[in-house]
Write an enzyme that holds these catalytic residues in place. Structure first.
Site, mmCIF file in Angstrom:
data_model
loop_
_atom_site.group_PDB
_atom_site.id
_atom_site.type_symbol
_atom_site.label_atom_id
_atom_site.label_comp_id
_atom_site.label_asym_id
_atom_site.label_seq_id
_atom_site.Cartn_x
_atom_site.Cartn_y
_atom_site.Cartn_z
ATOM 1 C CG ASN A 31 116.184 -4.968 12.565
ATOM 2 O OD1 ASN A 31 115.754 -5.474 13.600
ATOM 3 N ND2 ASN A 31 115.898 -3.732 12.202
ATOM 4 C CB VAL A 33 117.909 -5.433 17.053
ATOM 5 C CG1 VAL A 33 119.184 -6.016 16.492
ATOM 6 C CG2 VAL A 33 117.375 -4.320 16.173
ATOM 7 N NE ARG A 199 70.221 -3.112 22.561
ATOM 8 C CZ ARG A 199 70.357 -4.425 22.642
ATOM 9 N NH1 ARG A 199 71.370 -5.037 22.062
ATOM 10 N NH2 ARG A 199 69.478 -5.151 23.319
ATOM 11 C CD GLU A 251 86.709 -5.919 20.554
ATOM 12 O OE1 GLU A 251 87.851 -6.409 20.463
ATOM 13 O OE2 GLU A 251 85.732 -6.531 21.031
#
Length: 503
Positions: A31, A33, A199, A251
């Site tokens: 639109n 805007v 980990r 991410e």
């Protein structure tokens, strides 16, 4: 959709184009805007060309012409190109209110004062929430038609469940987020002498869990080689059946997609990146916590122990900042067995997300404590890892890779020192008062905490009589061990601090 201004939407859209998600149709209301001004004041890109570059079939229509729009929408639904579809609907914001139509004023409240007069000019009824008889009749008939289709589907589904009892159970378990009662026991114990990063321990824990839970899926933001969360028994998701998703360097998009998978409800989604990159994901993580989505984040490289990557990759405030998010469980395990407990804790939780903060540097296996004590301790959030052998004089509270320094210090300080390993203060706070007081008796006010992060968070647990050891500055670039030593993450520093309390 806010594809023009939200980076996460761009990441997700590019992902969908790359993986050729051909059952996806995006409708873009163009639109011209923005809230503050006309879009040309801040935007000059050609959105249609951008989505063509992403790999979409793109259509442009008059969004105010419903017949034209429906025709294009049906064409997009029937498309056989093997690509997602993108419809640019050119509209006039505030149409029907000439005082603000086509301007950014229609984005806010400027048009409110003109509504009643313009409703009359358009020939609309006085009722603010008017629904015509024609619309009511249409939806009543449509509901009846859908009910017939639904009843047929229910009969078909009942027949399928009867013919496929094992698959039906898998489906029911997935939708109910049910996991085996003995899941913790399905993870082999680690070697007593093991010295590995959490980990790496997480990678080893993940494999039997993936075998036990076929609907557990995972992904990584271009970091499988570092986060180590690849499900080895399966394949990449680019064949539409694999359980490993390569999200690329996206991410925020990754965590938003995990939310979508969790909303769908059947699969248990997990995703991985470096902990410091949680800042990129925070909006999506916050939404998962707000919406109570059971997403699992496997975020590694959790402290200044990252070392040579330097301050940009060394999270200092990150863990504490994440702990401040309501309904997000943050777990920072200290050794391989706590890591096993942390993964099961994440899978057991169904009323919100869990973030596992795992280290890159190796840590010892605290085999002086039984395996079940450490695993169940992680489930409870905090527990006594090293118990005093005499009258209690002081308590050292530690998390993650710093627990080793707390234990080493306690062994040198004598029999009056207790070490509490606290991988998850979120989970610990949910335990009953008697357990919390057993672990941290209020009478013992001489307390020291150690964590390679900001100290402010820890005053809640050490009190004004205690002392937190932490890092209230950005890190530095050097080997991880050297950085830890330089910034006071050592047993010697713990000993000095405890002695200063004991006088």
């Amino acid at each position: 959709m806010a594809v023009c201004r939200e980076g996460v939407a761009s990441e997700a859209a590019a992902f969908a184009g790359h993986y050729k998600l051909d059952n996806l149709i995006l409708i873009y209301d163009s639109n011209l805007v923005t809230l503050d001004a006309m879009a040309a004041m801040s935007q000059s890109e050609n959105t249609a060309l951008r989505f063509q570059a992403y790999g979409y079939d793109v259509y442009e229509v008059d969004g105010q012409d419903m017949e034209e729009f429906v025709a294009v929408f049906e064409k997009a639904k029937a498309a056989k190109s093997g690509r997602p579809q993108f419809i640019v609907a050119h509209t006039i914001i505030g149409k029907g209110i000439p005082e603000v139509a086509g301007t950014n004023k229609a984005h806010g409240e400027a048009g409110v004062k003109f509504v009643d007069a313009d409703r009359k000019a358009l020939g609309l009824p006085d009722e603010k929430f008017y629904v015509s008889k024609e619309v009511q009749t249409y939806f009543a008939d449509h509901r009846a038609q859908l009910k017939k289709v639904y009843d047929v589907w229910q009969d078909t589904f009942a027949s399928w469940k009867k013919a496929n009892p094992e698959l039906a159970k898998l489906l029911d378990d997935g939708l109910g987020h049910r996991i085996p009662a003995d899941l913790l026991n399905q993870i082999p114990a680690f070697d007593r002498e093991a010295k590995i990063a959490t980990r790496k321990a997480g990678s080893e824990v993940l494999q039997p869990l993936a075998k036990a839970l076929p609907l557990l899926i995972g992904g990584s933001a271009d970091l499988y080689g570092s986060t180590l969360n690849y499900i080895h028994s399966d394949k990449d998701a680019d064949n539409r059946s694999g359980r490993n998703i390569r999200f690329g360097i996206r991410e925020h998009g990754m965590c938003a997609i995990l939310n979508g998978i969790a909303y769908y409800g059947l699969f248990r989604p997990s995703g991985a990146t470096f902990l410091v990159f949680a800042d990129y994901c925070r909006g999506s993580i916050r939404l998962a916590a707000l919406a109570k989505l059971p997403v699992i984040y496997i975020f590694t490289h959790d402290s200044i122990g990252v070392g040579e990557d330097g301050p940009t990759h060394e999270p200092i405030e990150t863990v504490s900042a994440l702990r401040l998010l309501p309904n997000l469980d943050v777990i920072r395990p200290a050794d391989p067995e706590e890591t096993a407990g942390a993964f099961v804790a994440a899978l057991e939780r169904t009323d919100g997300p869990t973030l596992l903060a795992l280290c890159r540097q190796t840590v010892p296996n605290f085999s002086d404590a039984p395996v079940e004590v450490r695993r169940n301790g992680a489930l409870k959030g905090a527990y006594i890892l090293h118990r005093e052998t005499g009258p209690l004089e002081a308590i050292i509270i530690a998390t993650g890779s710093e627990v080793q320094h707390a234990v080493a210090a306690a062994k040198q300080l004598g029999g009056g020192i207790r070490v509490v390993s606290a991988p998850s203060l979120d989970r610990f706070e949910r335990q009953d008062a008697s357990y919390r007081e057993e672990v941290l008796p209020p009478a013992c006010r001489k307390r020291v905490s150690i964590e390679a992060g900001v100290t402010e968070f820890w005053y809640k647990y050490v009190g004004f009589d205690g002392k937190p050891i932490g890092v209230d500055r950005f890190g530095l670039s050097a080997p991880g061990g050297a950085v830890m030593k330089e910034l006071g993450m050592t047993a010697e520093h713990v000993i000095e601090t405890v002695k200063s309390l004991l006088g």
